[in-house]
Design a protein around this motif. Structure first.
Motif, PDB file in Angstrom:
ATOM      1  N   HIS A 601      -5.486  -3.697 -10.776  1.00 52.33           N
ATOM      2  CA  HIS A 601      -6.567  -3.118  -9.988  1.00 52.33           C
ATOM      3  C   HIS A 601      -6.693  -3.835  -8.642  1.00 52.33           C
ATOM      4  O   HIS A 601      -6.819  -3.207  -7.594  1.00 52.33           O
ATOM      5  CB  HIS A 601      -7.884  -3.202 -10.762  1.00 52.33           C
ATOM      6  N   ARG A 604      -3.989  -2.860  -6.299  1.00 52.97           N
ATOM      7  CA  ARG A 604      -4.241  -1.546  -5.678  1.00 52.97           C
ATOM      8  C   ARG A 604      -5.235  -1.696  -4.531  1.00 52.97           C
ATOM      9  O   ARG A 604      -5.038  -1.142  -3.456  1.00 52.97           O
ATOM     10  CB  ARG A 604      -4.777  -0.548  -6.719  1.00 52.97           C
ATOM     11  N   ASN A 607      -3.493  -3.101  -1.503  1.00 52.77           N
ATOM     12  CA  ASN A 607      -2.678  -2.099  -0.813  1.00 52.77           C
ATOM     13  C   ASN A 607      -3.535  -1.117  -0.026  1.00 52.77           C
ATOM     14  O   ASN A 607      -3.242  -0.793   1.119  1.00 52.77           O
ATOM     15  CB  ASN A 607      -1.819  -1.333  -1.818  1.00 52.77           C
ATOM     16  N   ASP A 608      -4.607  -0.652  -0.659  1.00 51.45           N
ATOM     17  CA  ASP A 608      -5.502   0.289   0.014  1.00 51.45           C
ATOM     18  C   ASP A 608      -6.079  -0.325   1.283  1.00 51.45           C
ATOM     19  O   ASP A 608      -6.162   0.312   2.321  1.00 51.45           O
ATOM     20  CB  ASP A 608      -6.652   0.702  -0.909  1.00 51.45           C
TER      21      ASP A 608
END
Ligand code: 0FV
Ligand code: MN
Ligand code: MN
Ligand code: MN
Ligand code: MN
Length: 609
Positions: A601, A604, A607-608
């Motif tokens: 999580h 992610r 990266n976002d």
């Protein structure tokens, strides 16, 4: 005050993040346990040729002693005691109703009472109920495909020492041969937990453990991605972190109480008593802690020595893990003192002392002669005198209570430990690397498990017997295996720092040196040793019941469990933390996800961003 459901930083004792599921005990060593400091056996002797004292640079104690002394709980009063008596009566009726019914709900009730942490109030009732369960055919009790109940029956009977076969695992293996996938999450969870009570050579249970582990992990993974974890999924990830048999009872009770309210079939009566009892027991611990904290402050040993660990509160915390029952206050108090001495003396041997000094100290402990003080260097004088007085004072209390002279036993406990320390020091100063077996044959004693256990025997029972004394004197198998795991997890958690400051090669390095294996392979070997030792302990716990008191047997498994808990993320004892939960822990706490899912999580998010 001390409301378990409304934690408040100032009013709750914060024993290293007890409120979040952040610490993970894996059944395999996680990658972050694998250090990349290459091991070279020679430099220690260089340190010593130059005659420099080593230093561990331990951080100071992080506990405010005035805060500890200010602890006070309203749960000590008569009002709550009466309330508790009433609830206890209600639960007792509930248990006897369920025992009459003889259905699977009886097993579930016993399991819930154990997990909520107050089975110690109902020992006789539970024993009688299980006698009955044991006397009826399994088939009269539940359906063949009711894996939840069948595995629970196996687990409860094994926990309580009944002879029960591993048929449930055999039958389940047949079942999955036919339909290779099953969606029975509760059944698989129950089988998974039960499999950790297996003995050596019960190989089918290992296969079922493997199968259920993979399937449960997969189920949790899919469920977490949907962001909708129900309680059963939280329970599954909790079990995958560490099975029930490896968990510290008191810490597990806290976790279960906090989560039980979300169970669909939660019973308010069971929960209400759990919260009340937990807080009342907590009030007892507070008084114990205040006592040992004053004792340690007045002794003032670390301040005088200046190089050893000052971990009074942590020392006490170990004992809560070993002996949680409120009636063992005195045992917790005395063993906290023992652990504080173990830690101080360990630092003398590992960090500060020269070989000549260590030989002298060992001789002083062997002779147990107060006149030896004169021959010791100043820093050892004060430590020896403190150890001598504290030990003799314990012997005096024993004599006062039981009329028995325990000095020979308490003395032996310290001699064994110091001799094992001296073996390591001798290896260190000669730059010698033992084989894994040679190292372990000394290291299960040098971890101090047998010393602590021997002394605790006198504090856990009023019926000291010659048979028990004789077997403890020679060290029982349970003492050996529980201490072996204690040593292995300590080495996994602490040897990186130890080698960096100069210490003997520990289990990983001895194995690598002997076999030429890399660090990963060494860790795998150590994992296998730990698993094997747990199976031996499962069997031996039942065998040693004939000669040793149950509280003593339980404390030995608890020592292993506590060590696994403390060292699961590195040195949870020598290195003082006490930080707030961070991103990973908050995510795990909120969603019930495991550490891997939380890391994914976070990846992610990165990266976002
Ligand atoms: C471990 O320290 C240590 F001091 C322990 C485990 C003392 C507490 C004892 C009990 C709870 C029984 P360290 O890693 O320095 O020990 P070794 O043996 O590796 O020097
Ligand atoms: Mn040490
Ligand atoms: Mn040591
Ligand atoms: Mn260590
Ligand atoms: Mn910070």
């Amino acid at each position: 005050r001390q409301k378990i459901l409304a934690p408040n930083r100032n009013e709750n004792l914060k024993f290293h993040i007890p409120l979040v599921a952040s610490r993970q005990i894996s059944t395999t060593i996680p990658a972050d346990k694998i250090s990349d400091i290459p091991y070279t056996p020679s430099p220690q002797s260089e340190v010593n040729k130059q005659n420099i004292r080593r230093s561990a640079n331990y951080q100071p104690n992080t506990w405010d002693l005035d805060f500890v002394q200010s602890l006070n709980s309203s749960y000590r009063g008569e009002f709550y005691r009466r309330q508790a008596e009433k609830l206890k009566g209600d639960i007792r009726s509930k248990l006897s109703d369920a025992a009459r019914d003889q259905s699977s709900s009886l097993l579930k009730l016993i399991d819930t009472i154990q997990r909520l942490g107050y089975d110690y109030h109902f020992e006789n009732e539970i024993k009688n109920a299980l006698d009955t369960v044991f006397s009826i055919e399994e088939a009269d009790f539940c359906e063949e495909k009711d894996w939840y109940t069948r595995a629970l029956r196996f687990r409860l009977l094994r926990q309580h020492g009944y002879e029960v076969s591993q048929d449930v695992f055999k039958d389940f293996k047949e079942e999955i041969k036919q339909s290779s996938i099953t969606n029975d999450v509760e059944g698989m969870l129950s089988l998974y937990e039960a499999s950790f009570y297996a003995f050596e050579r019960e190989d089918i249970s290992v296969e079922v453990q493997e199968y259920t582990r993979i399937n449960l992990a997969d189920i949790v993974q899919r469920r977490v991605n949907k962001n909708d974890p129900g309680f059963i999924f939280k329970q599954v990830s909790h079990a995958l972190e560490a099975p029930l048999n490896w968990r510290v009872p008191r810490l597990e009770a806290k976790w279960f109480i906090e989560n039980y309210k979300r169970m669909s079939d939660m019973e308010p009566l069971l929960l209400e008593f759990a919260i009340l009892d937990f807080n009342m027991v907590q009030a007892t611990y507070q008084e114990d802690l205040k006592y040992v904290s004053r004792w340690w402050r007045d002794l003032n040993l670390t301040q005088i020595l200046g190089f050893s660990r000052d971990r009074g509160v942590e020392d006490f915390f170990w004992t809560v893990g070993f002996y949680f029952n409120p009636k063992f206050s005195n045992c917790r108090r005395q063993i906290t003192k023992v652990i504080s001495f173990v830690t101080t003396i360990d630092d003398i041997y590992d960090v500060y002392g020269s070989l000549e000094e260590l030989k002298l100290f060992t001789k002083a402990v062997e002779r147990w002669d107060i006149n030896m003080v004169e021959e010791l260097p100043d820093y050892m004088k004060i430590c020896f005198l403190a150890l001598f007085n504290t030990t003799n004072e314990m012997a005096y209390e024993n004599m006062k209570l039981h009329g028995r002279n325990t000095i020979p036993y308490l003395h032996k406990a310290w001699v064994d430990l110091c001799k094992a320390y001296l073996v390591e020091a001798t290896w260190f100063y000669s730059g010698y690397t033992p084989t894994f077996e040679e190292y372990m044959s000394n290291a299960w004693v040098s971890i101090s498990g047998p010393t602590v256990q021997f002394i605790a025997y006198f504090l856990l029972t009023d019926e000291i017997t010659e048979d028990a004394l004789e077997s403890i004197w020679k060290h029982t198998d349970l003492m050996r295996w529980s201490s072996t795991i204690f040593r292995l997890v300590d080495d996994l958690g602490t040897s990186q720092d130890e080698l960096a400051r100069g210490d003997v090669p520990k289990a990983i390095q001895c194995y690598m040196h002997q076999t030429g294996a890399d660090e990963r392979a060494a860790c795998e070997h150590i994992n296998r040793c730990m698993n094997d030792n747990w199976k031996r302990m499962n069997k031996e716990r039942l065998t040693e019941r004939c000669i040793l008191p149950q509280a003593f047997i339980d404390s030995m498994s608890n020592m292993t469990r506590m060590a696994q808990y403390i060292y699961q993320h590195g040195d949870g004892y020598g290195v003082s933390r006490g930080d707030v939960p961070k991103a990973i822990q908050c995510y795990m706490h909120q969603t019930g996800a495991d550490e891997r899912a939380a890391c994914e999580h976070i990846n992610r998010c990165m990266n976002d961003n």
